[in-house]
Enzyme design. Structure first.
Site, PDB file in Angstrom:
ATOM      1  N   ASP A  74       0.860  -1.183   0.000  1.00 59.63           N
ATOM      2  CA  ASP A  74       0.000   0.000   0.000  1.00 59.63           C
ATOM      3  C   ASP A  74       0.901   1.239   0.000  1.00 59.63           C
ATOM      4  O   ASP A  74       1.813   1.339   0.830  1.00 59.63           O
ATOM      5  CB  ASP A  74      -0.849  -0.049   1.287  1.00 59.63           C
ATOM      6  N   SER A 100      -8.781   6.145  -9.394  1.00 61.32           N
ATOM      7  CA  SER A 100      -8.773   6.928 -10.640  1.00 61.32           C
ATOM      8  C   SER A 100     -10.143   7.204 -11.260  1.00 61.32           C
ATOM      9  O   SER A 100     -10.221   7.880 -12.275  1.00 61.32           O
ATOM     10  CB  SER A 100      -7.911   6.192 -11.678  1.00 61.32           C
ATOM     11  N   THR A 148      -3.413  14.652 -13.704  1.00 58.58           N
ATOM     12  CA  THR A 148      -4.502  14.689 -14.677  1.00 58.58           C
ATOM     13  C   THR A 148      -4.842  16.121 -15.083  1.00 58.58           C
ATOM     14  O   THR A 148      -4.614  17.061 -14.309  1.00 58.58           O
ATOM     15  CB  THR A 148      -5.740  14.014 -14.056  1.00 58.58           C
ATOM     16  N   ASP A 149      -5.467  16.249 -16.251  1.00 56.55           N
ATOM     17  CA  ASP A 149      -5.939  17.579 -16.668  1.00 56.55           C
ATOM     18  C   ASP A 149      -7.185  18.000 -15.877  1.00 56.55           C
ATOM     19  O   ASP A 149      -7.585  19.168 -15.912  1.00 56.55           O
ATOM     20  CB  ASP A 149      -6.220  17.620 -18.174  1.00 56.55           C
ATOM     21  N   GLU A 150      -7.811  17.044 -15.157  1.00 56.65           N
ATOM     22  CA  GLU A 150      -9.048  17.375 -14.435  1.00 56.65           C
ATOM     23  C   GLU A 150      -8.813  18.380 -13.306  1.00 56.65           C
ATOM     24  O   GLU A 150      -9.759  18.994 -12.819  1.00 56.65           O
ATOM     25  CB  GLU A 150      -9.699  16.111 -13.869  1.00 56.65           C
ATOM     26  N   TYR A 174     -12.474  13.200  -6.933  1.00 60.58           N
ATOM     27  CA  TYR A 174     -11.260  12.656  -7.574  1.00 60.58           C
ATOM     28  C   TYR A 174     -10.304  13.779  -7.947  1.00 60.58           C
ATOM     29  O   TYR A 174      -9.129  13.776  -7.567  1.00 60.58           O
ATOM     30  CB  TYR A 174     -11.632  11.841  -8.824  1.00 60.58           C
ATOM     31  N   LYS A 178      -6.508  14.748  -6.609  1.00 62.88           N
ATOM     32  CA  LYS A 178      -5.319  14.829  -7.459  1.00 62.88           C
ATOM     33  C   LYS A 178      -4.691  16.234  -7.360  1.00 62.88           C
ATOM     34  O   LYS A 178      -3.474  16.371  -7.327  1.00 62.88           O
ATOM     35  CB  LYS A 178      -5.666  14.504  -8.915  1.00 62.88           C
ATOM     36  N   ASN A 273     -18.613  12.884 -26.167  1.00 62.42           N
ATOM     37  CA  ASN A 273     -18.806  11.480 -25.782  1.00 62.42           C
ATOM     38  C   ASN A 273     -19.680  10.727 -26.786  1.00 62.42           C
ATOM     39  O   ASN A 273     -19.396   9.574 -27.117  1.00 62.42           O
ATOM     40  CB  ASN A 273     -19.448  11.394 -24.391  1.00 62.42           C
TER      41      ASN A 273
END
Ligand code: NAD
Ligand code: DAU
Length: 370
Positions: A74, A100, A148-150, A174, A178, A273
């Site tokens: 972990d 993720s 991430t780009d988020e 999430y 990040k 999408n």
């Protein structure tokens, strides 16, 4: 559990990589990329807890190679991670391990804070202790934090892009976790001069992706004749990158990136999408033989619009100018080619899909899409 012990070769510039989350989607593709590229002139230690998203089957073709070792641990466990640094002389950490999936973070944010924030903090601490050399750090070591780009939030429908200078504005648990981990990495650089770089990448697709994510979920459902659940109006935009192009970018940033910098990675491949879902249907039909019985049921009628994701970001789009001009990286795989490679991989790995969708996946799917 430590496997495949090896003797460190002296007098070579062979690098030893500690890859966290190497049994997941991008991590396992990255390990394949590195072992293919560097052969026996590299050592890879894969540290993974094997959560629902981790699958050693992704690495069955390399598990017996002397260059590769697996440690089940972990990233939040400081004793276990320190033991890895003590045992292996690590040059590069490539930190993929994370929770993720955005939808899971909306239902259960706590595990995202624990793994993504506290896990990253623990990785930083263990690396810092292992690499400390006087007032500074051992020469040549690097910690690459895969992000991430988020973290940048959501863009308007057209014309804007995410740059490295775009302010952080995460919306989901999430992306908030990040973003926190990115800031922790930055804090270690700014406070201790810690040798880290951050990469912020757009949506990946390709082999070994778990079918909770849009592309493999749609491929799997279409092949099984199940409904294709499109959130909201289907017009949210993502910027898709073939996973091996991401692996190459990480390798290049490790070798050429400047410590303390961040690099956006993206494909300039924005698609709604609904467009992705239609392309998947069209491509599967094109690739299946005319007399395949699935031709009958795979069509646009499978598309079903379902309740939107809470806080659903409208559009992501990366400006990869910095990584192109400084590092020389560009995406190489056109979407038309990448999606065919991906669909072919899922055609050829039905047993992989059967295994990952048995058990807990069914329960997740029923609760998520009821
Ligand atoms: P994934 O969910 O497929 O894999 C995550 C891996 O981390 C799994 O093998 C899992 O077992 C492992 N893991 C989870 N918790 C752990 C823990 N506590 N200790 C050790 N291992 C643990 O994820 P992915 O899609 O391959 O993403 C990898 C990284 O890249 C993540 O950090 C993610 O934020 C980032 N990222 C993903 C994308 C994408 O499109 N998938 C895009 C940009 C950035
Ligand atoms: O942008 C990078 C991010 O891309 C990574 O940081 C994340 O780890 C990764 O999971 C991915 O996040 P997204 O939320 O963009 O990916 P996902 O595949 O879950 O969804 C892509 C888009 O498709 C999103 O707008 C939601 C929509 N969607 C998704 C699923 C699973 C649907 O319409 N239906 C679905 O069933």
């Amino acid at each position: 559990m430590l496997t495949n012990d090896y003797v460190q070769m002296e007098g070579t510039d062979m690098k030893t990589y500690l890859v966290t989350g190497g049994a997941g989607f991008i991590g396992s593709n990255f390990i394949h990329y590195i072992l293919d590229k560097y052969g026996n002139n590299v050592r890879v230690i894969n540290v993974d807890l094997l959560t629902y998203a981790g699958n050693l089957g992704n690495l069955s073709d390399v598990e017996d190679r002397p260059e590769y070792s697996f440690v089940k641990a972990d990233i939040c466990d400081s004793d276990a991670i320190s033991a890895v640094f003590d045992k292996y002389d690590i040059d590069y950490v490539v930190h993929f391990a994370a929770e993720s999936h955005v939808d899971r973070s909306i239902r259960n944010p706590e595990v995202f804070a624990r793994t993504n924030v506290l896990g990253t903090l623990n990785m930083l601490n263990c690396a810092r202790n292992a690499w400390q050399d006087g007032d500074g750090f051992r020469k040549g070591v690097r910690f690459l934090h895969v992000s991430t780009d988020e973290v940048y939030g959501s863009l308007a429908d057209e014309g804007e892009y995410f740059y490295e200078t775009t302010p952080y504005d995460p919306h989901s648990p999430y992306s908030a976790s990040k973003a926190s981990s990115d800031f922790m990495v930055k804090a270690y650089v700014d406070t201790y001069g810690f040798p880290a770089v951050i990469t912020n990448c757009s949506n990946n697709y390709g082999p070994f992706q778990f079918p909770e994510k849009l592309i493999p979920l749609m491929i799997n459902n279409a092949l099984e004749g199940r409904k294709l659940p499109v959130y909201g109006d289907g017009k949210n935009v993502r910027d898709w990158l073939y996973v091996m192009d991401h692996a190459k970018a990480i390798d290049m940033v490790l070798e050429k990136g400047r410590i303390g910098e961040k690099y956006n990675i993206g494909g300039h491949n924005e698609k709604q999408n609904i467009e992705i879902v239609r392309i998947i249907i069209d491509t599967i039909k094109e690739m299946l033989p005319d007399d395949d019985k699935r031709q009958k049921y795979i069509n646009y009628d499978l598309i079903t619009y379902v309740e939107d994701r809470k806080g659903h970001d409208r559009r992501y789009a990366i400006a990869p100018d910095k990584i192109r001009s400084e590092i020389g990286w560009e995406p190489e795989t056109m979407f038309a080619e990448g999606i065919r490679l991906t669909i072919r991989w899922y055609f050829e790995h039905t047993e992989w899909m059967r295994q990952v969708t048995s058990g807990d996946y069914q329960k997740y799917y029923e609760e998520m899409y009821k």
